[in-house]
Design a protein around this motif. Structure first.
Motif, PDB file in Angstrom:
ATOM      1  N   GLU A 103      15.231  40.426  80.732  1.00 21.45           N
ATOM      2  CA  GLU A 103      16.384  41.191  81.223  1.00 21.45           C
ATOM      3  C   GLU A 103      16.711  42.261  80.178  1.00 21.45           C
ATOM      4  N   GLY A 104      17.652  43.164  80.532  1.00 25.05           N
ATOM      5  CA  GLY A 104      17.836  44.338  79.689  1.00 25.05           C
ATOM      6  C   GLY A 104      19.105  44.398  78.860  1.00 25.05           C
ATOM      7  N   TYR A 128      18.897  52.464  81.884  1.00 25.78           N
ATOM      8  CA  TYR A 128      17.488  52.132  81.635  1.00 25.78           C
ATOM      9  C   TYR A 128      16.842  51.691  82.926  1.00 25.78           C
ATOM     10  N   GLU A 136       8.957  32.875  87.280  1.00 22.89           N
ATOM     11  CA  GLU A 136       9.595  32.172  88.398  1.00 22.89           C
ATOM     12  C   GLU A 136       8.539  31.854  89.431  1.00 22.89           C
ATOM     13  N   PHE A 146       9.054  42.357  87.705  1.00 20.62           N
ATOM     14  CA  PHE A 146       9.923  43.043  88.672  1.00 20.62           C
ATOM     15  C   PHE A 146      10.607  44.201  87.959  1.00 20.62           C
ATOM     16  N   GLU A 152      24.835  50.152  81.256  1.00 22.43           N
ATOM     17  CA  GLU A 152      25.664  49.369  80.342  1.00 22.43           C
ATOM     18  C   GLU A 152      26.691  50.296  79.697  1.00 22.43           C
ATOM     19  N   TYR A 283      26.039  35.026  78.681  1.00 20.33           N
ATOM     20  CA  TYR A 283      26.822  35.971  77.883  1.00 20.33           C
ATOM     21  C   TYR A 283      28.048  36.541  78.580  1.00 20.33           C
ATOM     22  N   TYR A 284      28.281  36.169  79.827  1.00 16.67           N
ATOM     23  CA  TYR A 284      29.397  36.790  80.548  1.00 16.67           C
ATOM     24  C   TYR A 284      30.754  36.211  80.156  1.00 16.67           C
ATOM     25  N   ALA A 332      20.589  38.733  96.174  1.00 19.55           N
ATOM     26  CA  ALA A 332      21.419  39.718  95.463  1.00 19.55           C
ATOM     27  C   ALA A 332      20.581  40.953  95.160  1.00 19.55           C
ATOM     28  N   GLY A 335      23.444  42.670  90.159  1.00 18.49           N
ATOM     29  CA  GLY A 335      24.328  41.696  89.537  1.00 18.49           C
ATOM     30  C   GLY A 335      24.773  42.212  88.185  1.00 18.49           C
ATOM     31  N   TYR A 339      30.545  41.361  79.172  1.00 23.10           N
ATOM     32  CA  TYR A 339      29.958  40.473  78.150  1.00 23.10           C
ATOM     33  C   TYR A 339      30.544  40.806  76.783  1.00 23.10           C
ATOM     34  N   SER A 358      22.706  45.426  86.707  1.00 21.12           N
ATOM     35  CA  SER A 358      21.313  45.794  86.979  1.00 21.12           C
ATOM     36  C   SER A 358      21.053  45.644  88.465  1.00 21.12           C
TER      37      SER A 358
HETATM   38  P1  HAM Z   1      20.211  39.274  86.994  1.00 23.12           P
HETATM   39  O1  HAM Z   1      21.159  38.824  88.046  1.00 23.12           O
HETATM   40  O2  HAM Z   1      19.398  38.233  86.341  1.00 23.12           O
HETATM   41  O3  HAM Z   1      21.067  40.055  85.916  1.00 23.12           O
HETATM   42  O4  HAM Z   1      19.240  40.361  87.591  1.00 23.12           O
HETATM   43  C1  HAM Z   1      19.752  41.503  88.250  1.00 23.12           C
HETATM   44  C2  HAM Z   1      19.014  41.737  89.542  1.00 23.12           C
HETATM   45  O5  HAM Z   1      17.610  41.797  89.283  1.00 23.12           O
HETATM   46  C3  HAM Z   1      19.150  40.598  90.560  1.00 23.12           C
HETATM   47  O6  HAM Z   1      20.327  40.761  91.318  1.00 23.12           O
HETATM   48  C4  HAM Z   1      17.912  40.794  91.405  1.00 23.12           C
HETATM   49  O7  HAM Z   1      18.131  41.796  92.374  1.00 23.12           O
HETATM   50  C5  HAM Z   1      16.886  41.301  90.404  1.00 23.12           C
HETATM   51  N1  HAM Z   1      15.985  40.211  89.980  1.00 23.12           N
HETATM   52  C6  HAM Z   1      16.224  39.232  89.098  1.00 23.12           C
HETATM   53  N2  HAM Z   1      15.140  38.423  88.975  1.00 23.12           N
HETATM   54  C7  HAM Z   1      14.207  38.911  89.815  1.00 23.12           C
HETATM   55  C8  HAM Z   1      12.848  38.528  90.152  1.00 23.12           C
HETATM   56  N3  HAM Z   1      12.255  37.483  89.584  1.00 23.12           N
HETATM   57  N4  HAM Z   1      12.172  39.266  91.069  1.00 23.12           N
HETATM   58  C9  HAM Z   1      12.765  40.349  91.654  1.00 23.12           C
HETATM   59  N5  HAM Z   1      14.023  40.756  91.371  1.00 23.12           N
HETATM   60  C10 HAM Z   1      14.731  40.048  90.466  1.00 23.12           C
HETATM   61  C11 HAM Z   1      20.551  40.651  84.807  1.00 23.12           C
HETATM   62  O8  HAM Z   1      19.377  40.785  84.581  1.00 23.12           O
HETATM   63  C12 HAM Z   1      21.621  41.214  83.887  1.00 23.12           C
HETATM   64  N6  HAM Z   1      20.955  41.817  82.741  1.00 23.12           N
HETATM   65  C13 HAM Z   1      22.487  42.208  84.634  1.00 23.12           C
HETATM   66  C14 HAM Z   1      23.525  42.839  83.762  1.00 23.12           C
HETATM   67  C15 HAM Z   1      23.485  44.077  83.222  1.00 23.12           C
HETATM   68  N7  HAM Z   1      24.625  42.256  83.348  1.00 23.12           N
HETATM   69  C16 HAM Z   1      25.274  43.087  82.576  1.00 23.12           C
HETATM   70  N8  HAM Z   1      24.589  44.189  82.471  1.00 23.12           N
END
Ligand code: HAM
Length: 478
Positions: A103-104, A128, A136, A146, A152, A283-284, A332, A335, A339, A358
């Motif tokens: 994740e970013g 970004y 998964e 993905f 941010e 981290y939320y 979703a 999301g 944080y 993201s």
């Molecule tokens: P996350 O909910 O883990 O949040 O991922 C954000 C979005 O990425 C999800 O809603 C989904 O659409 C997509 N996603 C996650 N995993 C997969 C996967 N295996 N395959 C396809 N799409 C996927 C974050 O990553 C946090 N960093 C979001 C964030 C940014 N929070 C604060 N700032």
């Protein structure tokens, strides 16, 4: 080393035809080759998203695809699914553990701290996009590689920023064709109010201990909040009666949450408060949210926040066609959340209150509602260059360069020799003009410009070619 393809033994009845996985060099499970229209759809989305981000004052950042494992164990949380099961870990020759970024947000915060961005005017607003990796089980909308687009805002604690981030995610999705979106929000409190809420929650689950599955029983010890978005049907059932975090918020968190909702109202963004939304990353604090495709609350026929499945995976509503069982659960599309403590978890001496989101770009692009926007780099060729004979072939690149400098997109098939073949290609591409250069034209430094619709043609000197073609194109013919 590549394994040799397995032979089908066919011990139990008819032998199956060889499956895709028998190809030794096939791409890894959960990854894809993205090409043609799909490639341009991704590129068009990233360009559109970046344009929106830049308009609102965000600056780009690209963090490495590999990071130290500790960044995510500390930042995302040791007991999260990402850290427990989903990280691709690489052991370096020197013995370090690196991971392919899952994740970013933690990497962006790492960069903020590492580059002393607290000395810049706050907030620091970064965007970004690129690939992320999670081990998964591949399935609909879930890949091992993905793509995300993320925003941010670091260094600011005001509720309007949370609403602003939700608004940008909402805008991007609606401008990509999603007419009906459900924004689900919740507050998971802060260091002051969450511990007492967790006590109440744990006490509630203890009363239902006998009904908890093994996984949720384990979570009761490690991460009780996550039981709220359990997949287990029995847990989902008694989660309906679980104590709600919003009822236990301290005064500051309550004020903050009320502020976020008021700004969302003012911005005209429909939302529903989903009490079981806690998100899968540790981290939320305070605001968390997800956006799913579907009717907003007032039009929705879905039960109020009853699902309690990860990432808002609730029964489909508002679907126009008959959904298959596979399609039934909306995933979703985006999301995010606030944080405020992440910086300290990553070694910062000061708090850096922040909020972000993201978008899961693969899910957006594969959705039936998605409307692709052409990337800027793809320009439909307006002229097709045909060369006949060696002399013309030699000069052709020179002519094409003249057109490139004039920003006139041109198609060609330099490897083809026959006029009929090249004309057929031009026709199949529906290109309005062809430029024909034969032996005579190459000697005279001219080109024949042929209007493919009227079949009229004119000989034009190369040094006037760009102006001539431009004037033709501006006459409004497609
Ligand atoms: P996350 O909910 O883990 O949040 O991922 C954000 C979005 O990425 C999800 O809603 C989904 O659409 C997509 N996603 C996650 N995993 C997969 C996967 N295996 N395959 C396809 N799409 C996927 C974050 O990553 C946090 N960093 C979001 C964030 C940014 N929070 C604060 N700032």
């Amino acid at each position: 080393m590549a394994s040799t393809p397995k032979k089908q033994t066919g011990a139990a009845g008819a032998a199956k035809p060889p499956a895709q996985k028998d190809i030794s060099f096939a791409r890894p499970k959960g990854t894809r080759d993205i090409q043609n229209g799909e490639f341009y759809a991704y590129q068009g989305f990233f360009e559109k998203a970046a344009e929106l981000a830049v308009y609102y004052g965000f600056k780009p950042i690209e963090t490495p695809l590999i990071e130290k494992e500790a960044l995510f164990t500390s930042g995302v949380g040791e007991h999260t699914d990402i850290v427990q099961k989903e990280m691709f870990t690489i052991k370096t020759k020197g013995g370090d553990a690196l991971v392919l970024r899952p994740e970013g947000t933690a990497p962006v915060m790492r960069a903020y701290i590492e580059h002393g961005m607290h000395t810049k005017p706050q907030p620091v607003m970064l965007y970004y996009y690129g690939p992320f990796f999670r081990h998964e089980q591949p399935q609909r909308g879930r890949f091992r590689e993905f793509f995300q687009f993320g925003l941010e805002v670091l260094g600011v604690a005001t509720p309007i920023t949370d609403a602003f981030i939700i608004q940008l995610a909402y805008l991007l999705l609606s401008e990509s064709g999603f007419k009906e979106l459900r924004v689900e929000v919740n507050s998971i409190g802060c260091k002051t109010c969450r511990p007492s809420y967790l006590k109440t929650l744990v006490a509630y689950y203890r009363r239902h201990m006998s009904k908890l599955g093994d996984h949720d029983r384990e979570r009761l010890k490690t991460n009780p909040l996550r039981i709220l978005d359990s997949k287990d049907p029995a847990t989902i059932e008694f989660n309906r009666e679980a104590p709600e975090m919003v009822g236990s918020l301290c005064e500051e968190c309550r004020k903050h949450f009320r502020g976020v909702l008021e700004y969302l109202d003012a911005l005209g963004i429909p939302y529903e408060i989903k009490h079981t939304l806690v998100r899968g990353l540790d981290y939320y604090s305070r605001t968390v949210f997800e956006i799913v495709a579907g009717a907003p609350p007032e039009k929705s026929e879905a039960p109020e926040s009853g699902g309690a499945q990860p990432e808002n995976e609730k029964p489909a509503d508002g679907a126009k066609k008959e959904p298959s069982a596979e399609e039934e659960v909306p995933l979703a599309l985006a999301g995010g959340g606030r944080y405020d403590y992440l910086a300290r978890l990553l070694g910062s001496k000061r708090d850096v209150p922040s909020v972000g989101m993201s978008i899961g770009v693969d899910r957006v692009i594969s959705a039936p509602q998605f409307v692709s926007s052409s990337p800027r780099i793809i320009k439909k060729p307006r002229v097709y260059f045909i060369q006949l004979g060696q002399e013309a072939k030699l000069k052709s690149l020179q002519v094409i360069e003249v057109l490139r400098h004039a920003h006139i997109p041109v198609a060609h098939a330099l490897s083809k020799d026959k006029l009929s073949v090249q004309l057929a290609i031009a026709e199949s591409l529906e290109i309005p003009y062809t430029l024909i250069m034969g032996q005579k034209e190459s000697v005279e430094n001219t080109v024949i410009v042929r209007d493919m619709q009227s079949r009229s043609q004119e000989t034009v000197p190369i040094d006037r070619l760009a102006d001539y073609v431009r004037s033709k194109m501006h006459k409004g013919r497609p």
